[in-house]
Design a protein around this motif. Structure first.
Motif, PDB file in Angstrom:
ATOM      1  N   HIS A 281       1.015  -1.181  -0.034  1.00 36.81           N
ATOM      2  CA  HIS A 281      -0.197   0.135  -0.002  1.00 36.81           C
ATOM      3  C   HIS A 281       0.844   1.204   0.016  1.00 36.81           C
ATOM      4  O   HIS A 281       2.053   1.277   0.753  1.00 36.81           O
ATOM      5  CB  HIS A 281      -0.960   0.027   1.425  1.00 36.81           C
ATOM      6  CG  HIS A 281      -2.044  -0.934   1.174  1.00 36.81           C
ATOM      7  ND1 HIS A 281      -3.240  -0.748   1.548  1.00 36.81           N
ATOM      8  CD2 HIS A 281      -2.182  -1.912   0.344  1.00 36.81           C
ATOM      9  CE1 HIS A 281      -4.015  -1.512   1.231  1.00 36.81           C
ATOM     10  NE2 HIS A 281      -3.465  -2.321   0.622  1.00 36.81           N
TER      11      HIS A 281
ATOM     12  N   SER B 274      -7.987   2.495  -7.048  1.00 37.78           N
ATOM     13  CA  SER B 274      -7.211   2.453  -8.361  1.00 37.78           C
ATOM     14  C   SER B 274      -8.025   2.652  -9.606  1.00 37.78           C
ATOM     15  O   SER B 274      -8.698   3.636  -9.328  1.00 37.78           O
ATOM     16  CB  SER B 274      -6.012   1.316  -8.178  1.00 37.78           C
ATOM     17  OG  SER B 274      -6.779   0.016  -8.246  1.00 37.78           O
TER      18      SER B 274
ATOM     19  N   TYR C  81      -6.540  -2.117  -4.024  1.00 39.60           N
ATOM     20  CA  TYR C  81      -5.393  -2.699  -3.820  1.00 39.60           C
ATOM     21  C   TYR C  81      -5.889  -4.046  -2.971  1.00 39.60           C
ATOM     22  O   TYR C  81      -4.964  -5.139  -2.739  1.00 39.60           O
ATOM     23  CB  TYR C  81      -4.527  -1.981  -2.844  1.00 39.60           C
ATOM     24  CG  TYR C  81      -3.446  -1.273  -3.705  1.00 39.60           C
ATOM     25  CD1 TYR C  81      -4.100  -0.459  -4.822  1.00 39.60           C
ATOM     26  CD2 TYR C  81      -2.301  -1.113  -2.964  1.00 39.60           C
ATOM     27  CE1 TYR C  81      -2.916   0.284  -5.425  1.00 39.60           C
ATOM     28  CE2 TYR C  81      -1.322  -0.255  -3.804  1.00 39.60           C
ATOM     29  CZ  TYR C  81      -1.792   0.422  -4.902  1.00 39.60           C
ATOM     30  OH  TYR C  81      -0.883   1.260  -5.682  1.00 39.60           O
TER      31      TYR C  81
ATOM     32  N   SER D 143      -1.601  -5.224  -5.123  1.00 43.86           N
ATOM     33  CA  SER D 143      -1.372  -3.954  -5.876  1.00 43.86           C
ATOM     34  C   SER D 143      -0.996  -3.974  -7.261  1.00 43.86           C
ATOM     35  O   SER D 143      -0.213  -5.053  -7.558  1.00 43.86           O
ATOM     36  CB  SER D 143      -0.566  -3.076  -4.957  1.00 43.86           C
ATOM     37  OG  SER D 143       0.734  -3.488  -5.108  1.00 43.86           O
ATOM     38  N   GLN D 144      -1.296  -3.174  -8.329  1.00 41.68           N
ATOM     39  CA  GLN D 144      -2.255  -2.255  -7.946  1.00 41.68           C
ATOM     40  C   GLN D 144      -3.656  -2.676  -8.087  1.00 41.68           C
ATOM     41  O   GLN D 144      -4.764  -1.723  -7.985  1.00 41.68           O
ATOM     42  CB  GLN D 144      -1.933  -1.106  -8.870  1.00 41.68           C
ATOM     43  CG  GLN D 144      -0.637  -0.400  -8.682  1.00 41.68           C
ATOM     44  CD  GLN D 144      -0.379   0.955  -9.559  1.00 41.68           C
ATOM     45  OE1 GLN D 144      -0.026   1.664  -9.137  1.00 41.68           O
ATOM     46  NE2 GLN D 144      -0.685   0.763 -10.903  1.00 41.68           N
ATOM     47  N   ASN D 145      -3.908  -3.820  -8.742  1.00 43.96           N
ATOM     48  CA  ASN D 145      -5.159  -4.164  -9.064  1.00 43.96           C
ATOM     49  C   ASN D 145      -5.629  -3.169 -10.221  1.00 43.96           C
ATOM     50  O   ASN D 145      -6.766  -2.835 -10.344  1.00 43.96           O
ATOM     51  CB  ASN D 145      -6.132  -4.477  -8.068  1.00 43.96           C
ATOM     52  CG  ASN D 145      -6.111  -5.788  -7.348  1.00 43.96           C
ATOM     53  OD1 ASN D 145      -5.434  -6.486  -8.202  1.00 43.96           O
ATOM     54  ND2 ASN D 145      -6.465  -6.112  -6.189  1.00 43.96           N
TER      55      ASN D 145
ATOM     56  N   SER E 262       2.702  -6.864  -6.787  1.00 43.30           N
ATOM     57  CA  SER E 262       3.397  -6.848  -5.537  1.00 43.30           C
ATOM     58  C   SER E 262       3.643  -8.443  -5.312  1.00 43.30           C
ATOM     59  O   SER E 262       2.940  -9.171  -5.673  1.00 43.30           O
ATOM     60  CB  SER E 262       2.489  -6.544  -4.311  1.00 43.30           C
ATOM     61  OG  SER E 262       0.967  -6.956  -4.395  1.00 43.30           O
TER      62      SER E 262
END
Length: 494
Positions: free
Chosen positions: A42, A94, A108, A133-135, A150
């Motif tokens: 994050h 996001s 996220y 993340s970050q989706n 990530s």
């Protein structure tokens, strides 16, 4: 009723058969208070500021120079219609994608599907718990795509953070079946080199090509070692998404790209791309690639070819994203100075850094060139406790004009005109006051897009906003109706 869905946990590697993986199994329903797997990565939530900056922020609010904490302000031609705060997914909001009467919002911790058939009263259809993340999110037909950048323990939606130095860690693209919007199904995943920070779709009939942007390799990362001078191309068969696979890794920077420091102080070294926008009708793409901006020929979708490349080693720190105008004769590149967590919309930073760069496209075919014309930055100074810089936006498809709506984090949402490439100007805005007067708290609009007559914004900290735009300069856009919109796959609006 809003439900939170959590796909069934599987720790085996994804193979060719969905049945063997259990990915097609019905998603499990949990209550809104269900525990979230460790999301990891994050953005930094809070940064300390000096006492002088605290005092300046309070004085600016007191003098009416900026709105108060959480106060909503907007221009006369922009009107807030609805706001939905975060619910079960409390991670960083996001990107956004759209299809029919639905908006798909990345977070996220997973993603949310909203019914926007009534813009004044949107409702949450489903929330899917799948951290990573970050989706970054997009949709095509019955498929939804998520980027994981990530390092995770595995490819499941119950994964936890794991160091990228471990070979068994996973990053890449996840694919969901969204034929039932209330119950999305996780159906496939593809591991990609250095993960997937963002991705861009190029739909081609029976297949969807996915250009995966990622960067920041290291000799210490087994699956992300330098050089990393290109993009992963993933081919996803619509009828059998479980067969999705990386088919190529075209090198876009055979010379290594911008070297960054120390040759170019303050400029990012190019080690991949941050974001790519395709324009399928014109078989073009524009890439924002850290220290370089590029124009690409997509005549062969599996093998994009660089036509032209530009750098700005004076005012651009990090080439972040790209948007074509409707005719494909211009590209707006954004510079994410400070990585989205710094206060750069202030007098000290000035009007040309952390801004948009507007480029005209000249010439024809393989001889096309990107020619710089001007910068655009919001004219409203923000406090030193507000992260603010150019971020994700889209065209407003008004006739005979080049108009754009764009997110600026805590700078809010800006509507601006670049019909005259050399003299862009803001024509409308929406923003909230700072989240804090005594520290820099990351927040604000991550994405602001125009879709079928309204503006939609995904606010990092606050939630989902819908705005109305009433302006004679944008009226002609209201007649444009799309069945689907992924902003990084630029539509033919006419």
């Amino acid at each position: 009723m809003t439900s939170l869905h959590r796909p069934r946990v599987r720790r085996r590697s994804l193979g060719a058969m969905t049945a063997a993986l259990g990915l097609a199994a019905a998603l499990l329903v949990a209550g809104p208070a269900a525990a979230t797997p460790d999301p990891g990565d994050h953005p930094s939530g809070t940064q300390e500021v000096s006492r002088g900056q605290e005092a300046d922020t309070r004085a600016a609010i007191r003098n009416g120079e900026i709105p108060g904490v959480d106060e909503v302000v907007h221009s006369d031609n922009v009107r807030p219609l609805a706001h939905l705060p975060k619910q079960a997914l409390q991670g960083t909001n996001s990107d956004l994608a759209f299809q029919g009467k639905y908006a798909f919002a990345g977070n996220y911790d997973g993603f949310v599907i909203y019914d926007i058939s009534r813009p004044t009263a949107p409702r949450t259809v489903s929330q899917v718990l799948c951290p990573g993340s970050q989706n970054d999110i997009s949709v095509s037909g019955n498929l939804l795509f998520l980027s994981t950048d990530s390092s995770r323990s595995d490819n499941s939606c119950a994964s936890t953070t794991r160091p990228a130095t471990e070979k068994s860690s996973w990053e890449g693209i996840k694919v969901f079946d969204i034929s039932d919007k209330k119950h999305p199904r996780y159906v496939a995943a593809v591991e990609t080199a250095c993960g997937s920070h963002t991705h861009t779709l190029l739909p081609e009939g029976r297949n969807v090509y996915v250009y995966v942007s990622s960067y920041a390799p290291s000799e210490a990362f087994p699956d992300c070692r330098p050089p990393h001078d290109g993009v992963s191309v993933v081919k996803v068969p619509r009828a059998a998404p479980e067969k999705a696979a990386v088919i190529d890794f075209p090198v876009l920077f055979p010379d290594g790209g911008n070297p960054g420091e120390p040759a170019n102080p303050g400029v990012s070294q190019t080690t991949g791309c941050h974001d790519i926008t395709t324009f399928p009708k014109l078989k073009l793409a524009a890439g924002a690639c850290m220290g370089d901006g590029i124009l690409m020929d997509l005549s062969n979708p599996a093998a994009p070819k660089v036509i032209d490349r530009v750098q700005d080693n004076v005012n651009f720190a990090f080439w972040h994203s790209a948007t074509f105008n409707e005719r494909g004769s211009k590209v707006v590149f954004t510079d994410e100075l400070g990585g989205g967590v710094a206060a750069t919309c202030n007098e000290k930073t000035g009007p040309n850094r952390g801004a948009d760069g507007i480029y005209d496209i000249t010439g024809k075919g393989s001889h096309r060139k990107l020619v710089f014309k001007s910068y655009y930055k919001i004219p409203r100074h923000q406090a030193d406790t507000e992260n603010c810089v150019a971020h994700n936006g889209s065209l407003i498809p008004a006739r005979n004009r080049d108009l754009m709506v764009q997110a600026w984090y805590q700078g809010g949402v800006s509507v601006w005109d670049f019909t005259d490439s050399a003299h862009p100007k803001e024509i409308g805005y929406f923003e909230r006051g700072p989240l804090s007067t005594d520290s820099l708290v990351t927040g604000g609009s991550w994405s602001a897009y125009y879709y079928n007559g309204h503006i939609y914004s995904n606010d990092i900290a606050k939630g989902f906003d819908i705005l109305a735009l009433d302006d004679r300069r944008t009226d002609s856009a209201t007649s444009v109706r799309l069945r689907e919109l992924n902003v990084q796959t630029q539509p033919d609006y006419r």
